[in-house]
Design an enzyme around this catalytic site. Structure first.
Site, PDB file in Angstrom:
ATOM      1  N   ASP A  41       0.746  -1.206  -0.006  1.00 58.77           N
ATOM      2  CA  ASP A  41       0.109   0.098   0.099  1.00 58.77           C
ATOM      3  C   ASP A  41       0.825   1.125   0.090  1.00 58.77           C
ATOM      4  O   ASP A  41       2.053   1.163  -0.173  1.00 58.77           O
ATOM      5  CB  ASP A  41      -0.937  -0.039   1.163  1.00 58.77           C
ATOM      6  CG  ASP A  41      -0.468  -0.582   2.524  1.00 58.77           C
ATOM      7  OD1 ASP A  41       0.571  -0.035   2.535  1.00 58.77           O
ATOM      8  OD2 ASP A  41      -0.996  -1.362   3.128  1.00 58.77           O
ATOM      9  N   LYS A  63      -4.830   2.464  -0.238  1.00 58.06           N
ATOM     10  CA  LYS A  63      -5.262   3.006   1.335  1.00 58.06           C
ATOM     11  C   LYS A  63      -4.404   4.042   1.750  1.00 58.06           C
ATOM     12  O   LYS A  63      -3.438   3.837   2.001  1.00 58.06           O
ATOM     13  CB  LYS A  63      -4.875   1.410   2.086  1.00 58.06           C
ATOM     14  CG  LYS A  63      -6.067   0.619   2.394  1.00 58.06           C
ATOM     15  CD  LYS A  63      -5.408  -0.142   3.456  1.00 58.06           C
ATOM     16  CE  LYS A  63      -6.678  -1.300   3.619  1.00 58.06           C
ATOM     17  NZ  LYS A  63      -6.615  -2.186   4.844  1.00 58.06           N
ATOM     18  N   MET A 177      -3.551   7.839  12.809  1.00 56.43           N
ATOM     19  CA  MET A 177      -4.691   8.155  11.720  1.00 56.43           C
ATOM     20  C   MET A 177      -5.383   9.337  12.455  1.00 56.43           C
ATOM     21  O   MET A 177      -6.422   9.266  12.260  1.00 56.43           O
ATOM     22  CB  MET A 177      -5.490   7.053  11.360  1.00 56.43           C
ATOM     23  CG  MET A 177      -4.618   6.057  10.542  1.00 56.43           C
ATOM     24  SD  MET A 177      -5.712   4.561  10.286  1.00 56.43           S
ATOM     25  CE  MET A 177      -5.533   3.518  11.657  1.00 56.43           C
TER      26      MET A 177
HETATM   27  N1  SAH Z   1       0.577  -0.760  10.926  1.00 58.26           N
HETATM   28  C1  SAH Z   1       0.884   0.502  11.101  1.00 58.26           C
HETATM   29  C2  SAH Z   1      -0.055   1.524  11.374  1.00 58.26           C
HETATM   30  C3  SAH Z   1      -0.988   1.641  10.172  1.00 58.26           C
HETATM   31  S1  SAH Z   1      -2.193   2.823  10.336  1.00 58.26           S
HETATM   32  C4  SAH Z   1       2.227   0.652  12.177  1.00 58.26           C
HETATM   33  O1  SAH Z   1       2.251  -0.186  13.052  1.00 58.26           O
HETATM   34  O2  SAH Z   1       2.782   1.641  12.212  1.00 58.26           O
HETATM   35  C5  SAH Z   1      -1.440   4.085   9.677  1.00 58.26           C
HETATM   36  C6  SAH Z   1      -0.893   5.464  10.508  1.00 58.26           C
HETATM   37  O3  SAH Z   1       0.419   5.136  11.154  1.00 58.26           O
HETATM   38  C7  SAH Z   1      -0.752   6.744   9.831  1.00 58.26           C
HETATM   39  O4  SAH Z   1      -1.957   7.418   9.563  1.00 58.26           O
HETATM   40  C8  SAH Z   1       0.081   7.336  10.830  1.00 58.26           C
HETATM   41  O5  SAH Z   1      -0.543   7.575  11.910  1.00 58.26           O
HETATM   42  C9  SAH Z   1       0.991   6.294  11.302  1.00 58.26           C
HETATM   43  N2  SAH Z   1       2.277   6.293  10.567  1.00 58.26           N
HETATM   44  C10 SAH Z   1       2.753   5.291  10.082  1.00 58.26           C
HETATM   45  N3  SAH Z   1       3.997   5.507   9.299  1.00 58.26           N
HETATM   46  C11 SAH Z   1       4.241   6.651   9.856  1.00 58.26           C
HETATM   47  C12 SAH Z   1       5.423   7.613   9.398  1.00 58.26           C
HETATM   48  N4  SAH Z   1       6.380   7.262   8.838  1.00 58.26           N
HETATM   49  N5  SAH Z   1       5.112   8.987  10.248  1.00 58.26           N
HETATM   50  C13 SAH Z   1       4.356   9.169  10.974  1.00 58.26           C
HETATM   51  N6  SAH Z   1       3.055   8.284  10.938  1.00 58.26           N
HETATM   52  C14 SAH Z   1       3.281   7.198  10.372  1.00 58.26           C
END
Ligand code: SAH
Length: 501
Positions: A41, A63, A177
């Site tokens: 994604d 997504k 998010m």
């Molecule tokens: N499975 C992922 C989360 C997925 S939900 C994990 O464990 O990190 C997606 C959310 O993760 C985004 O909306 C944001 O809030 C956060 N996120 C993921 N990568 C990020 C990054 N590099 N910097 C800031 N927020 C991030």
């Protein structure tokens, strides 16, 4: 037959980590290198995708907040279908697959369909993104727990969080998010009893070169984030730990990062040399090469007999000229009456790879020195053919004209600057330029001011004097220029500069 395939096909749910491609696990990277198909994604990095085999099928399923490219049910079916075709599939997910990644649903679909799976944990953004900004989710005396939640409920479920419960917690609150609802979130927490002076931070693009952090309190964080125009992906941190800053100095790193710009050939070779020293590299913009010869080709190759000397100022020139020769139904024998000059080692190397070798190479590997050498070696009867870049140094023409050498300067190719992503200029220990036109393209690509600013913060290295001149012309200091103008020497000098033995 279908069952056979099904037995072989499987899906590996792999956590990609928070964004920086080097933060995937070793197991995750191994599986990426081996798989037949990768389903990813928008959080997946291009660099990770380029780890896959050339024939690996890459399927984007989207997504992004509010923009679902493929529905979850479709993704589940896709995974099952690919595995049933006997493919070994990596389902690459940002962060950790089981933290708000709907990884569990995908596994359930596989289980139902009788498909094998493997799960490879990832570094979750919930912990890593604050950490990259110097915020520890737990810290002695400040926070003994942390709570990760999404501020984004199912559609129509606005108030999915119990704010009075959250406000009473003493641990660190981490919201994923949530950027779109930051203001509401901060207000609700204060209304439910949390102090408006409670520290809060928002981190955009955590672990990536363009990471940005905005710090404040519950009272002002939403305004500050808006003012900075923070974008997704972003993590929100609320609690005493959000006021802590343990971030390191960006210019100090055990594994220095070096930016490289120039033609693809230059960059590839330079990156290879640097990587041998254990130096991490980052390609910044670059130059693409467009052959200009197409129409005049026939004439040029038909008149080779008129020339007695062939001179090359770059490996690209050698490659394109000889490619054209073959395209005309000729080969190197058509050059047997000519003596050959090359600007330096790299150009000679390109000749050798094609069964030729330079008769003359100047002691100093510059175009001006090649011109002087040609002038010294050529007699009145000589006719010199110089197939090279259309934007090559005019110094060559000046010297040859002055010395009365009869020559034909053939604009064989032109270079075109690729766009420069200015955010990649952050955190570099050194920036290497492979040619004057590469330097020009760099400034054009990222803007004069931005380029100059970047070179104030990082040491510039130039392969030779023309490249240095292009940088100095703009008032940029050149820290490194090797005495021998080769890729190898430049890399060695940069390595010494970074003090790696
Ligand atoms: N499975 C992922 C989360 C997925 S939900 C994990 O464990 O990190 C997606 C959310 O993760 C985004 O909306 C944001 O809030 C956060 N996120 C993921 N990568 C990020 C990054 N590099 N910097 C800031 N927020 C991030």
């Amino acid at each position: 037959m279908k069952d056979e395939k099904k037995r072989y096909g499987m899906v590996c749910l792999v956590g990609a980590g928070p964004g920086d491609p080097s933060l995937i696990t070793v197991r995750g990277r191994e599986l990426l290198k081996a798989c037949d198909a990768v389903v990813y994604d928008h959080l997946a990095s291009q660099e990770l995708l380029s780890e896959t085999r050339e024939d690996c099928e890459r399927i984007y399923v989207g997504k992004q907040a509010g923009r679902h490219y493929m529905k979850q049910g479709e993704i589940n079916r896709l995974l099952v279908r690919l595995a049933e075709q006997g493919k070994r599939v990596v389902r690459l997910k940002g962060g950790d697959p089981f933290v708000f990644g709907r990884g569990g649903e995908e596994i359930l679909a596989l289980k139902e369909a009788g498909i094998s799976w493997e799960i490879v944990p990832g570094v979750t953004s919930a912990v890593a993104v604050p950490e990259c900004a110097g915020i520890p989710v737990t810290h002695r005396d400040l926070s003994r727990s942390f709570h990760v939640m999404t501020a984004h409920g199912k559609e129509g479920e606005e108030d999915c969080l119990d704010f009075s419960q959250l406000a009473s917690m003493t641990g660190t609150l981490v919201f994923l998010m949530g950027l779109g609802r930051l203001e509401k979130l901060a207000c609700e927490l204060v209304e439910a009893g949390k102090s408006s002076s409670c520290p809060a931070a928002v981190i955009e693009n955590g672990s990536l070169p363009d990471q940005r952090t905005v710090r404040g309190t519950l009272a002002d964080i939403a305004g500050k984030a808006k003012e900075a125009n923070l974008q997704t992906p972003a993590v929100i941190v609320v609690g005493e730990t959000a006021g802590v800053d343990l971030s390191g100095l960006p210019e100090r790193s055990l594994l220095p990062l070096v930016g490289v710009t120039g033609t693809d050939r230059f960059c590839e070779k330079m990156e290879g040399e640097l990587q041998r020293y254990g130096i991490l590299t980052r390609r910044i913009g670059g130059l693409s090469i467009r052959c200009r010869l197409k129409e005049e080709q026939e004439q040029l190759y038909g008149r080779l007999k008129d020339y007695t000397v062939l001179a090359f100022t770059s490996a690209n020139g050698v490659e394109l000229f000889l490619e054209g020769l073959l395209n005309q139904g000729l080969d190197v024998r058509a050059l047997s009456h000519m003596r050959i000059g090359a600007v330096g080692e790299g150009t000679d190397q390109a000749l050798r790879q094609r069964g030729l070798r330079a008769d003359w190479i100047p002691r100093q590997y510059t175009t001006a020195d090649l011109a002087r050498l040609l002038a010294a070696r050529c007699g009145k009867e000589d006719r010199v053919l110089i197939p090279r870049s259309a934007d090559g140094s005019r110094e060559l023409n000046r010297i040859l004209d002055e010395e009365g050498v009869v020559y034909q300067d053939v604009p064989l190719y032109e270079t075109e600057g690729k766009p420069v992503d200015a955010s990649l200029l952050e955190g570099l220990g050194c920036m290497i330029f492979g040619s004057a036109s590469g330097a020009e393209a760099f400034f054009k690509g990222c803007g004069e001011e931005r380029g100059k600013l970047a070179l104030e913060k990082t040491a510039a290295a130039a392969i030779g004097p023309y490249t240095s001149a292009a940088l100095k012309k703009r008032g940029c200091a050149v820290r490194l220029e090797p005495e021998i103008h080769t890729i190898k020497e430049t890399a060695r000098m940069v390595k010494d500069f970074l003090r790696i033995s």
